[in-house]
Design an enzyme around this catalytic site. Structure first.
Site, PDB file in Angstrom:
ATOM      1  N   ASP A  42      -5.173   9.174  16.138  1.00  0.00           N
ATOM      2  CA  ASP A  42      -5.598   8.963  14.747  1.00  0.00           C
ATOM      3  C   ASP A  42      -6.277   7.603  14.618  1.00  0.00           C
ATOM      4  O   ASP A  42      -6.018   6.858  13.670  1.00  0.00           O
ATOM      5  CB  ASP A  42      -4.389   9.060  13.807  1.00  0.00           C
ATOM      6  CG  ASP A  42      -4.822   9.250  12.346  1.00  0.00           C
ATOM      7  OD1 ASP A  42      -5.981   9.659  12.114  1.00  0.00           O
ATOM      8  OD2 ASP A  42      -4.014   8.978  11.438  1.00  0.00           O
TER       9      ASP A  42
ATOM     10  N   LYS B 235       7.942  -0.640   6.057  1.00  0.00           N
ATOM     11  CA  LYS B 235       7.415   0.704   5.808  1.00  0.00           C
ATOM     12  C   LYS B 235       8.593   1.611   5.487  1.00  0.00           C
ATOM     13  O   LYS B 235       9.488   1.807   6.313  1.00  0.00           O
ATOM     14  CB  LYS B 235       6.667   1.198   7.042  1.00  0.00           C
ATOM     15  CG  LYS B 235       5.852   2.458   6.828  1.00  0.00           C
ATOM     16  CD  LYS B 235       4.984   2.724   8.055  1.00  0.00           C
ATOM     17  CE  LYS B 235       4.037   3.880   7.823  1.00  0.00           C
ATOM     18  NZ  LYS B 235       3.177   4.095   9.014  1.00  0.00           N
TER      19      LYS B 235
ATOM     20  N   VAL C  58       4.434   0.926   1.848  1.00  0.00           N
ATOM     21  CA  VAL C  58       4.546  -0.311   2.624  1.00  0.00           C
ATOM     22  C   VAL C  58       4.701  -1.487   1.672  1.00  0.00           C
ATOM     23  O   VAL C  58       3.949  -1.614   0.700  1.00  0.00           O
ATOM     24  CB  VAL C  58       3.308  -0.516   3.531  1.00  0.00           C
ATOM     25  CG1 VAL C  58       3.478  -1.772   4.381  1.00  0.00           C
ATOM     26  CG2 VAL C  58       3.109   0.691   4.430  1.00  0.00           C
TER      27      VAL C  58
ATOM     28  N   GLY D 253       0.822  -1.210   0.000  1.00  0.00           N
ATOM     29  CA  GLY D 253       0.000   0.000   0.000  1.00  0.00           C
ATOM     30  C   GLY D 253       0.848   1.248   0.000  1.00  0.00           C
ATOM     31  O   GLY D 253       2.072   1.206   0.133  1.00  0.00           O
TER      32      GLY D 253
ATOM     33  N   GLY E 266       0.999   5.373   1.539  1.00  0.00           N
ATOM     34  CA  GLY E 266       0.490   6.336   2.505  1.00  0.00           C
ATOM     35  C   GLY E 266       0.892   7.735   2.127  1.00  0.00           C
ATOM     36  O   GLY E 266       1.491   7.979   1.071  1.00  0.00           O
ATOM     37  N   GLY E 267       0.559   8.694   3.001  1.00  0.00           N
ATOM     38  CA  GLY E 267       0.889  10.080   2.711  1.00  0.00           C
ATOM     39  C   GLY E 267       2.378  10.334   2.690  1.00  0.00           C
ATOM     40  O   GLY E 267       2.866  11.141   1.908  1.00  0.00           O
TER      41      GLY E 267
END
Length: 682
Positions: free
Chosen positions: A134, A40, A25, A18, A20-21
């Site tokens: 979060d 990550k 990953v 995936g 992310g900002g």
């Protein structure tokens, strides 16, 4: 990062999981421990950004403090070629957002199970004074067995930090953000509880409670709009379960649960029969909220006037000055005629009903009302209103009919019976609930068969253990002495595989300190010997036993030979011999006997006969230092604990020109020493 790339010589990339900002990953294979991990990696465009790097490091520091089966573990943190990365536990599944889409509607018992697992993880974080800040379904992972893991502590903070006030900006995802965070106040443990309430709302309804075209509009709703009722979406949801949502998402933090554990305890009983008639949770409105300032940052000032207009649309007043006003005045007359027609129809219908009741009364018969699916109390009222009496009420488990609702009646519904007839009811007691116990230490196969016979789905995860034999249960993911529905509850056990086995790496060419560091990491015990070698320089490993890629138990021994360098001439020939010493054990005198004279004979000498070769109740810590061709007197050769006089063999290797030495230190004091050990003296 391409498939097949080996990060830092250890983690082989399998594919992308995936984006992310700030980080990507990847799924990778740990080539040393032979397991799949998630890597990550900070994105290229953020590698020179100090804030991004700090957040990346913060995530690792926060997560490594926590030890909970429902928190994704951090295995490794490092940087190579300017690339910062985290190595994390790989969870084979999907995030909770996708799980809700794929599985909705989710049975209430499973909803409670999911939330209890999430609460367990958040409670562990709060116990370490870490606020997640979060919490959202995208940061909660669900494996293929329904086991929950939360991740992404990148913006978590210690309870003593006031990050919100310092940065004056919104931290977290707007759909799950608490009102106090939106107002620019500091996030607390109760801010996480608010997010948990929003997550529970989404699991029950399949959607978030507040949505909008902009982040500002959503923020206003969190701050000002009452929480929608989940029972308006699905009236079958128990009131006690809706109350958990309402209490967790109260606008005022003081009205919420005091802790995540309190919320988990309330969830635990939310489906109990004893709470079936619980009233809806409400809080007293604040005395004056008109002047309360709502600060939403960094979005800028909110247009609260427009928000109020949306919530309370203005009423339109009739305009009597309009030229069509006279026509409008005629419309009420038509409405009056229509109203009288409706009233007449109602009166006629009442006359028909009364006539029907009179006929039934005359014949002495009535009809059994339809009560299936209604609450037990409502069914009893209907039966009495029909001129009947309530007979026996039996309770029966059911997976289709909710608790306290009628399954069937006898006589059957809509059959004509004499007035006063008894109507027996069968009422649902809800799903069959089975009591489970504490199975830690028991054989998994036996427990699995027993629970599957009851109807449970049982899953297993393996883990090494030096305390439990292979096949014994180490942990269970459910609370003992509780009742669960076997049709919806999955029970997961962590089962011992026995002592963990280590696949040895090739130690050839390593220094002694490198071997020790590796041995400490994988938990094995190295023993060292020395030999001449023309292949390896002095101080480097020549060979090992067992060999590289062979398997040993964790805690096992590995023999390592270190090079003395190349043998020059016969004068360098080493002679090996042993020196035997006996280390005396010192029995500490008990303070209660310190004044006793029984330990002394008449001459005042101590009676040592009782201490010779006799085990004492106290331990002596002994350090042995040895100097020969391969060892330095400045390093500990051997450390041991003795409880009696102990004989030790000291192996020496010396050339003709060398002199050996040794000393023995017991509990910090040197008790034996020899500075002139030679081959000739033995």
């Amino acid at each position: 990062m391409n498939k097949g790339y080996v990060l830092n010589g250890r983690y082989e990339i399998i594919g992308r999981l995936g984006e992310g900002g700030m980080a990507d990953v990847y799924l990778a294979e740990d080539l040393i421990l032979k397991r799949k991990v998630a890597v990550k990696l900070l994105r290229l465009d953020f590698r020179d950004n100090p804030k991004a790097k700090k957040r990346f490091q913060h995530e690792a520091m926060a997560a490594t403090q926590l030890d909970n089966p429902h928190i994704v573990g951090i295995y490794d943190v490092d940087e190579v070629e300017g690339m910062q990365y985290l190595v994390m536990e790989y969870v084979d599944g999907e995030d909770l957002k996708e799980y809700i889409k794929d599985s909705f509607p989710i049975p209430y018992a499973e909803v409670v199970n999911i939330m209890e697992q999430i609460c367990s993880a958040v409670s562990e974080a709060h116990r370490h004074n870490i606020i997640h800040r979060d919490l959202k379904p995208q940061n909660i992972l669900v494996d293929k067995n329904g086991y929950i893991k939360i991740t992404d502590f990148g913006i978590s903070r210690a309870g003593s930090e006031d990050t919100m006030t310092q940065t004056r900006s919104i931290i977290g995802s707007i759909h799950y953000l608490s009102p106090e965070q939106i107002k620019g106040q500091m996030a607390t443990a109760r801010s996480d509880i608010y997010s948990l309430g929003i997550i529970l709302y989404e699991i029950l309804t399949g959607k978030v409670p507040f949505n909008g075209d902009t982040a500002v509009s959503i923020a206003i709703k969190h701050s000002q709009t009452p929480m929608p009722f989940v029972r308006d979406f699905d009236p079958r949801i128990p009131q006690a379960l809706e109350n958990v949502v309402l209490k967790a998402t109260a606008k005022n933090p003081d009205d919420r649960y005091q802790s995540v554990n309190e919320m988990a305890a309330d969830l635990n009983t939310s489906l109990d029969k004893s709470r079936a008639n619980e009233p809806r949770f409400t809080v007293e409105p604040p005395a004056d909220t008109a002047n309360e300032e709502t600060r939403v940052m960094p979005f800028g000032p909110l247009n609260e006037t427009n928000a109020s207009a949306d919530a309370n649309p203005a009423k339109r007043e009739p305009n009597n000055d309009h030229p069509d006003a006279e026509k409008n005045d005629k419309k009420p007359k038509k409405k009056h005629r229509r109203r009288w027609l409706i009233i007449g129809g109602i009166i006629g219908l009442l006359v028909i009903i009364i006539a029907f009741l009179m006929i039934m009364t005359a014949t002495g018969k009535t009809t059994v009302p339809v009560v299936s699916g209604t609450l037990e109390t409502e069914a009893e009222s209907k039966i009495k209103d029909a001129g009947l009496t309530v007979g026996d009420v039996k309770y029966q488990s059911s997976t289709k009919i909710d608790r306290h609702r009628v399954i069937s009646s006898s006589p059957k519904e809509e059959t004509k019976v004499k007035k006063g007839t008894k109507v027996n009811l069968v009422v649902s007691s809800g799903p069959r609930m089975v009591l489970v116990g504490n199975y830690v230490g028991q054989k998994f196969d036996v427990v699995k068969q027993k629970l599957e016979d009851e109807g449970f789905t049982v899953h297993k995860r393996n883990a090494p253990s030096g305390s439990f034999q292979s096949g014994r249960i180490l942990q269970q993911d459910f609370q003992a002495d509780k009742r669960f529905n076997p049709n919806t509850k999955t029970l997961t056990f962590v089962v011992s595989t026995g002592v963990k086995r280590i696949t040895l790496k090739d130690l050839t060419g390593m220094t002694k300190s490198q071997v020790i560091a590796y041995a400490n990491k994988v938990e094995i015990n190295p023993t060292f010997d020395y030999t001449y070698s023309s292949d390896q320089p002095k101080g480097r490993v020549v060979r090992q036993s067992p060999n590289a890629n062979e398997s040993i138990q964790q805690g096992g021994n590995v023999a390592v030979w270190i090079s003395r360098g190349t043998k020059k001439d016969s004068s360098d020939e080493l002679k090996s011999f042993n020196t035997r010493i006996t280390i005396p054990y010192l029995q500490e005198t008990d303070t209660t006997d310190a004044s006793s004279s029984s330990a002394l004979d008449e001459s005042g000498a101590s009676d040592e006969s009782s201490a010779d070769n006799n085990s004492g109740s106290n331990e002596n810590v002994v350090l042995i230092y040895l100097k020969d061709h391969d060892h330095s007197l400045s390093n500990v050769y051997k450390q041991m604990v003795i409880t009696k006089d102990t004989q030790v063999v000291l192996p020496f290797k010396l050339t003709n020109n060398e002199v050996g030495k040794y000393k023995v230190v017991r509990d910090g004091k040197t008790i034996m020493r020899d500075n002139n050990v030679t081959y000739d003296s033995h």
